[in-house]
Design a protein around this motif. Structure first.
Motif, mmCIF file in Angstrom:
data_model
loop_
_atom_site.group_PDB
_atom_site.id
_atom_site.type_symbol
_atom_site.label_atom_id
_atom_site.label_comp_id
_atom_site.label_asym_id
_atom_site.label_seq_id
_atom_site.Cartn_x
_atom_site.Cartn_y
_atom_site.Cartn_z
ATOM 1 N N THR A 156 40.862 39.892 34.310
ATOM 2 C CA THR A 156 39.731 40.246 35.177
ATOM 3 C C THR A 156 39.224 38.998 35.886
ATOM 4 N N PHE A 157 38.829 39.180 37.145
ATOM 5 C CA PHE A 157 38.330 38.083 37.968
ATOM 6 C C PHE A 157 37.223 38.602 38.885
ATOM 7 N N TRP B 1 44.366 32.899 41.536
ATOM 8 C CA TRP B 1 45.524 33.678 41.099
ATOM 9 C C TRP B 1 46.496 33.991 42.230
ATOM 10 N N ASP C 208 37.566 34.328 42.747
ATOM 11 C CA ASP C 208 38.438 33.640 41.788
ATOM 12 C C ASP C 208 39.848 34.238 41.800
ATOM 13 N N TYR C 209 39.921 35.538 41.995
ATOM 14 C CA TYR C 209 41.219 36.215 42.078
ATOM 15 C C TYR C 209 42.030 35.673 43.258
ATOM 16 N N CYS D 50 46.717 41.807 47.132
ATOM 17 C CA CYS D 50 45.476 41.050 47.272
ATOM 18 C C CYS D 50 44.578 41.668 48.334
ATOM 19 N N ARG E 149 43.145 45.043 47.161
ATOM 20 C CA ARG E 149 42.109 44.947 46.129
ATOM 21 C C ARG E 149 40.812 44.379 46.691
ATOM 22 N N HIS F 191 52.194 40.270 46.195
ATOM 23 C CA HIS F 191 50.945 39.520 46.065
ATOM 24 C C HIS F 191 50.114 39.636 47.339
ATOM 25 N N GLU G 285 34.647 42.957 41.201
ATOM 26 C CA GLU G 285 35.457 42.725 39.999
ATOM 27 C C GLU G 285 36.871 43.233 40.230
ATOM 28 N N ILE G 286 37.817 42.350 39.983
ATOM 29 C CA ILE G 286 39.237 42.682 40.144
ATOM 30 C C ILE G 286 39.871 42.731 38.761
ATOM 31 N N THR G 287 40.536 43.837 38.453
ATOM 32 C CA THR G 287 41.214 43.988 37.162
ATOM 33 C C THR G 287 42.710 44.158 37.390
ATOM 34 N N LEU G 288 43.489 43.340 36.719
ATOM 35 C CA LEU G 288 44.946 43.433 36.795
ATOM 36 C C LEU G 288 45.495 43.846 35.436
#
Length: 210
Positions: free
Chosen positions: A126-127, A136, A131-132, A67, A70, A63, A115-118
């Protein structure tokens, strides 16, 4: 905002991973003193349906590095997840810290709206970057860090909140607080020399002249 995103991520992970490293070192030393095989502790679980200590540490580092990568728009290093000893977990933490420290704060510019996509086994999330990080990663990171600590505490290891928090960055302490928290006592500041009053200076000069 880029500096806020950096400050809310990289230094936080760095501090807590260093604390986790210290906790694991204490556990390894204590296990040896008590004659407990390391693999017993490394495979210990807080509950039957929870992951063992090894995986909790691995996921916490995942994590943290994921993080920072990203948010900075970089590729996260991939580890083999084959650690089987306290020493190997320590190596994993060191590699994670080295990666995080190698990312400059400027790389986080614009990350709050990136935009973060997991892509996860159960689906895609997506966040926005903000917010990610806040919704998260930080909760997940602390979940696994706390569970790793709780596994050791549950098995009788002498670690507590003091070790969990470590020496909090930017926190000032007096001597009493330092003692209570097991921290280095603050250096005593020398009292400034008192300035002589004009009358005292005159008397001093006369005494020297006589």
């Amino acid at each position: 905002m880029p500096d806020l995103m950096y400050q809310a991520s990289a230094p936080v992970f760095t501090h807590q991973l260093k604390n986790l490293s210290s906790i694991l070192k204490l556990a390894a030393k204590d296990a040896k003193a008590r004659g407990i095989a390391p693999e017993v502790i490394l495979n210990a679980r807080l509950a039957p349906d929870m992951l063992p200590l090894l995986r909790q540490v691995q996921i916490a580092t995942d994590h943290a590095k994921g993080c920072c990568a990203r948010l900075a728009g970089l590729e996260s290093p991939v580890f083999a997840d084959d650690e089987a000893s306290f020493a190997e977990l320590e190596s994993r933490i060191k590699k994670t810290l080295a990666f995080i420290r190698g990312i400059k704060s400027a790389h986080y510019e614009g990350s709050e709206s990136r935009e973060i996509t997991l892509k996860l086994p159960f689906g895609v999330l997506t966040f926005s970057g903000q917010d990610y990080l806040n919704g998260w990663v930080l909760p997940n990171f602390y979940f696994h860090y706390t569970t790793a600590y709780a596994i050791l505490r549950n098995n009788g290891f002498a670690v507590g909140k003091r070790e969990f928090l470590g020496s909090v960055p930017g926190m000032g302490v007096n001597a009493a607080a330092a003692k209570a928290l097991g921290l280095k006592a603050p250096a005593k500041s020398k009292a400034p020399a008192k300035k002589k009053a004009p009358a005292q200076k005159k008397a001093s000069r006369k005494a020297k002249a006589s």
